[in-house]
Design a protein around this motif. Structure first.
Motif, PDB file in Angstrom:
ATOM      1  N   HIS A 164       0.811  -1.221   0.000  1.00  0.00           N
ATOM      2  CA  HIS A 164       0.000   0.000   0.000  1.00  0.00           C
ATOM      3  C   HIS A 164       0.844   1.271   0.000  1.00  0.00           C
ATOM      4  O   HIS A 164       0.305   2.373   0.121  1.00  0.00           O
ATOM      5  CB  HIS A 164      -0.944  -0.014   1.197  1.00  0.00           C
ATOM      6  CG  HIS A 164      -1.941  -1.132   1.161  1.00  0.00           C
ATOM      7  ND1 HIS A 164      -3.106  -1.070   0.432  1.00  0.00           N
ATOM      8  CD2 HIS A 164      -1.926  -2.366   1.739  1.00  0.00           C
ATOM      9  CE1 HIS A 164      -3.774  -2.203   0.577  1.00  0.00           C
ATOM     10  NE2 HIS A 164      -3.087  -3.012   1.358  1.00  0.00           N
ATOM     11  N   GLY A 165       2.148   1.118  -0.139  1.00  0.00           N
ATOM     12  CA  GLY A 165       3.022   2.287  -0.247  1.00  0.00           C
ATOM     13  C   GLY A 165       3.162   3.090   1.029  1.00  0.00           C
ATOM     14  O   GLY A 165       3.338   4.317   0.983  1.00  0.00           O
ATOM     15  N   TYR A 166       3.106   2.415   2.189  1.00  0.00           N
ATOM     16  CA  TYR A 166       3.271   3.114   3.464  1.00  0.00           C
ATOM     17  C   TYR A 166       4.772   3.216   3.768  1.00  0.00           C
ATOM     18  O   TYR A 166       5.354   2.385   4.490  1.00  0.00           O
ATOM     19  CB  TYR A 166       2.566   2.362   4.596  1.00  0.00           C
ATOM     20  CG  TYR A 166       1.092   2.131   4.374  1.00  0.00           C
ATOM     21  CD1 TYR A 166       0.274   3.106   3.796  1.00  0.00           C
ATOM     22  CD2 TYR A 166       0.500   0.926   4.758  1.00  0.00           C
ATOM     23  CE1 TYR A 166      -1.079   2.887   3.603  1.00  0.00           C
ATOM     24  CE2 TYR A 166      -0.858   0.701   4.578  1.00  0.00           C
ATOM     25  CZ  TYR A 166      -1.636   1.684   4.001  1.00  0.00           C
ATOM     26  OH  TYR A 166      -2.979   1.452   3.821  1.00  0.00           O
ATOM     27  N   LEU A 167       5.409   4.249   3.235  1.00  0.00           N
ATOM     28  CA  LEU A 167       6.875   4.359   3.313  1.00  0.00           C
ATOM     29  C   LEU A 167       7.381   4.413   4.751  1.00  0.00           C
ATOM     30  O   LEU A 167       8.386   3.776   5.095  1.00  0.00           O
ATOM     31  CB  LEU A 167       7.346   5.597   2.544  1.00  0.00           C
ATOM     32  CG  LEU A 167       7.051   5.614   1.034  1.00  0.00           C
ATOM     33  CD1 LEU A 167       7.560   6.901   0.417  1.00  0.00           C
ATOM     34  CD2 LEU A 167       7.705   4.403   0.355  1.00  0.00           C
ATOM     35  N   SER A 168       6.703   5.188   5.600  1.00  0.00           N
ATOM     36  CA  SER A 168       7.174   5.317   6.986  1.00  0.00           C
ATOM     37  C   SER A 168       7.089   3.986   7.723  1.00  0.00           C
ATOM     38  O   SER A 168       7.932   3.682   8.581  1.00  0.00           O
ATOM     39  CB  SER A 168       6.368   6.378   7.732  1.00  0.00           C
ATOM     40  OG  SER A 168       5.009   6.012   7.833  1.00  0.00           O
ATOM     41  N   VAL A 200      17.246   1.748   5.959  1.00  0.00           N
ATOM     42  CA  VAL A 200      16.616   2.992   6.407  1.00  0.00           C
ATOM     43  C   VAL A 200      17.515   4.190   6.116  1.00  0.00           C
ATOM     44  O   VAL A 200      17.075   5.206   5.576  1.00  0.00           O
ATOM     45  CB  VAL A 200      16.289   2.930   7.914  1.00  0.00           C
ATOM     46  CG1 VAL A 200      15.623   4.236   8.362  1.00  0.00           C
ATOM     47  CG2 VAL A 200      15.382   1.747   8.216  1.00  0.00           C
ATOM     48  N   VAL A 201      18.798   4.057   6.447  1.00  0.00           N
ATOM     49  CA  VAL A 201      19.734   5.178   6.285  1.00  0.00           C
ATOM     50  C   VAL A 201      19.891   5.563   4.818  1.00  0.00           C
ATOM     51  O   VAL A 201      19.938   6.754   4.472  1.00  0.00           O
ATOM     52  CB  VAL A 201      21.108   4.832   6.901  1.00  0.00           C
ATOM     53  CG1 VAL A 201      22.135   5.926   6.594  1.00  0.00           C
ATOM     54  CG2 VAL A 201      20.979   4.658   8.406  1.00  0.00           C
ATOM     55  N   LYS A 202      19.945   4.582   3.939  1.00  0.00           N
ATOM     56  CA  LYS A 202      20.206   4.838   2.517  1.00  0.00           C
ATOM     57  C   LYS A 202      18.948   5.191   1.716  1.00  0.00           C
ATOM     58  O   LYS A 202      19.055   5.667   0.587  1.00  0.00           O
ATOM     59  CB  LYS A 202      20.885   3.618   1.891  1.00  0.00           C
ATOM     60  CG  LYS A 202      22.294   3.364   2.433  1.00  0.00           C
ATOM     61  CD  LYS A 202      22.896   2.100   1.828  1.00  0.00           C
ATOM     62  CE  LYS A 202      24.296   1.837   2.369  1.00  0.00           C
ATOM     63  NZ  LYS A 202      24.871   0.590   1.813  1.00  0.00           N
ATOM     64  N   ASP A 203      17.777   4.958   2.294  1.00  0.00           N
ATOM     65  CA  ASP A 203      16.536   5.236   1.571  1.00  0.00           C
ATOM     66  C   ASP A 203      16.308   6.751   1.514  1.00  0.00           C
ATOM     67  O   ASP A 203      16.147   7.405   2.554  1.00  0.00           O
ATOM     68  CB  ASP A 203      15.360   4.574   2.295  1.00  0.00           C
ATOM     69  CG  ASP A 203      14.041   4.731   1.552  1.00  0.00           C
ATOM     70  OD1 ASP A 203      13.993   5.493   0.548  1.00  0.00           O
ATOM     71  OD2 ASP A 203      13.053   4.113   1.963  1.00  0.00           O
ATOM     72  N   PRO A 204      16.281   7.348   0.315  1.00  0.00           N
ATOM     73  CA  PRO A 204      16.094   8.806   0.196  1.00  0.00           C
ATOM     74  C   PRO A 204      14.723   9.276   0.696  1.00  0.00           C
ATOM     75  O   PRO A 204      14.534  10.450   0.996  1.00  0.00           O
ATOM     76  CB  PRO A 204      16.236   9.061  -1.308  1.00  0.00           C
ATOM     77  CG  PRO A 204      15.930   7.764  -1.954  1.00  0.00           C
ATOM     78  CD  PRO A 204      16.411   6.703  -1.001  1.00  0.00           C
ATOM     79  N   ASN A 205      13.775   8.336   0.795  1.00  0.00           N
ATOM     80  CA  ASN A 205      12.437   8.685   1.274  1.00  0.00           C
ATOM     81  C   ASN A 205      12.269   8.478   2.778  1.00  0.00           C
ATOM     82  O   ASN A 205      11.179   8.687   3.322  1.00  0.00           O
ATOM     83  CB  ASN A 205      11.379   7.842   0.541  1.00  0.00           C
ATOM     84  CG  ASN A 205      11.361   8.124  -0.951  1.00  0.00           C
ATOM     85  OD1 ASN A 205      11.327   9.280  -1.360  1.00  0.00           O
ATOM     86  ND2 ASN A 205      11.387   7.072  -1.762  1.00  0.00           N
TER      87      ASN A 205
END
Length: 421
Positions: free
Chosen positions: A259-263, A292-297
């Motif tokens: 569902h695209g829940y990025l957080s 988590v650290v490398k994810d730009p979002n």
């Protein structure tokens, strides 16, 4: 109709005494009865009181206003799109400033939850103080929200989880006394689970989370389902049922990705990193923290928490340069944000900075006067164990045995508290 509440709240907002408002219109004792809804005053008298307060009394039962309020209450329960929540709040506040409605009290109560949600602790506290003056007028439904939102305030703003749990329990005792939406009950059970988890009552946390999850599933609320699976996973990890923890984290991750829940993807990765760290599988732990650290979002706080965790791993693995680089990255990120909620991260970064630079004076001061007292205040005994152990090992390696022994004593005391819990 709760016009007495409307008058009292506006009087309190304007810092006007009962005597000042009543003078020349009505006796002070009669005004007290009006404000506490112990009598029904005439429309003419109420209009005179409102005029002195500078507000226009409209008995506004507009269907659209009520529906907007209900929508806003529902959005607050979800707590996702703060921009939409804020825009609707501003629209409703403009209406409520001059129009009286029988939903006015509920709107004022939900402002506690709103200010807490947007991390405006001072405004939430101010609202609590204002409404404390009129608590005696609340029926069962309003008492429920009063205690529930006080619990939310203490979870997020003060992080006093013992006090929060007491308020949630009182709110829960009122659930069967009035008509309430199922999803609102699920929200309360979710926060009870979260609070029990913070206090390390893992079995209680699991029980309440499962009750909340059942309702969220019935309403196809996949966002809250994912969050609840994370709570269950954390509780299972703490009681060493790692297979069940991984199962719930996996369910959360699949829901979040679908569902695209990025957080929630980031939050699940953080928890998977922590789980594998406790299992001693540093390879997998590094992987999930780095996701988590490398994810730009990645959200700001999630990235900082991952940086703290990776710094700990690098330090314990004697990878000093990598740890120093991460601390620098964390401090750069922290400089862009100013929030009381980031105080733990700020003190943790300062702890590692002084430790890695072998600045013993600064290190001892940060550990003794800043970080460890903060963790004690938050009753975060698990992290007291982690940080005090590192401090003890550091000073022992320098042959400062007396100083090291002080930190080891803190470790033992924290373990004793964890055992009690």
């Amino acid at each position: 109709m709760e016009i007495g509440f409307f008058i009292k709240l506006n009087r309190i907002k304007q810092n006007i005494t009962q005597g000042e408002l009543a003078e020349g219109i009505v006796s002070e004792s009669y005004l007290s009865k009006i404000e506490n809804q112990k009598t029904e005053a005439s429309k003419e008298l109420l209009e005179l009181l409102c005029a002195r307060l500078g507000v226009i009394m409209h008995y506004d039962d507009d269907f659209k206003t009520r529906e907007k309020c209900k929508k806003w209450f529902s959005l607050l329960c979800e707590g996702n799109d703060t921009e939409e929540i804020t825009l609707l709040y501003q629209e409703l506040q403009a209406i409520m400033d001059n129009h009286f409605s029988d939903i006015h009290t509920l709107f004022e109560l939900h402002k506690i939850r709103y200010f807490t949600l947007i991390d405006e602790g001072d405004l939430a506290l101010e609202q609590l103080k204002k409404l404390k003056e009129v608590v005696t007028t609340f029926d069962v439904e309003k008492q429920y929200y009063w205690y529930k939102f006080k619990g939310n305030f203490h979870v997020k703003i003060t992080e006093n989880f013992i006090q929060a749990l007491e308020y949630f329990k009182i709110a829960h005792s009122k659930v069967n006394q009035f008509l309430i939406q199922e999803q609102d009950i699920a929200d309360l059970k979710y926060y009870m689970s979260l609070t029990y988890g913070k206090l390390r009552f893992s079995n209680d946390s699991i029980d309440y989370a499962k009750e909340a999850l059942e309702i969220f599933q019935q309403h196809y609320n996949y966002n809250r389902c994912a969050k609840t699976h994370i709570l269950i996973g954390i509780a299972y990890r703490r009681i060493k049922k790692n297979d069940k923890a991984i199962e719930n984290y996996d369910l959360a991750l699949r829901l979040a990705q679908a569902h695209g829940y990025l957080s929630l993807i980031q939050l699940t990765n953080l928890n998977l990193g922590h789980l594998y760290e406790t299992k001693g599988n540093n390879e997998k732990s590094f992987y999930f923290y780095n996701e988590v650290v490398k994810d730009p979002n990645s959200r700001f706080q999630a990235r900082l928490k991952a940086i703290i965790s990776l710094t700990r791993l690098y330090y314990l693995d004697n990878k000093t340069t990598a740890a120093i680089n991460l601390v620098t990255q964390g401090k750069d990120l922290l400089a862009k944000e100013n929030s009381q909620q980031l105080l733990y991260i700020e003190k943790s970064l300062a702890f590692y900075d002084a430790l890695l630079q072998s600045d013993n004076d600064s290190f001892a001061k940060i550990a003794n006067d800043e970080l460890l007292p903060l963790l004690k205040k938050q009753q975060d005994y698990a992290n007291i164990v982690n940080y005090a152990t590192m401090a003890g090992n550091h000073f022992e390696s320098m042959k400062k045995y007396k100083l090291a022994a002080q930190y080891y004593k803190l470790v033992n005391n924290a373990y004793a508290q964890l055992i009690k819990i």
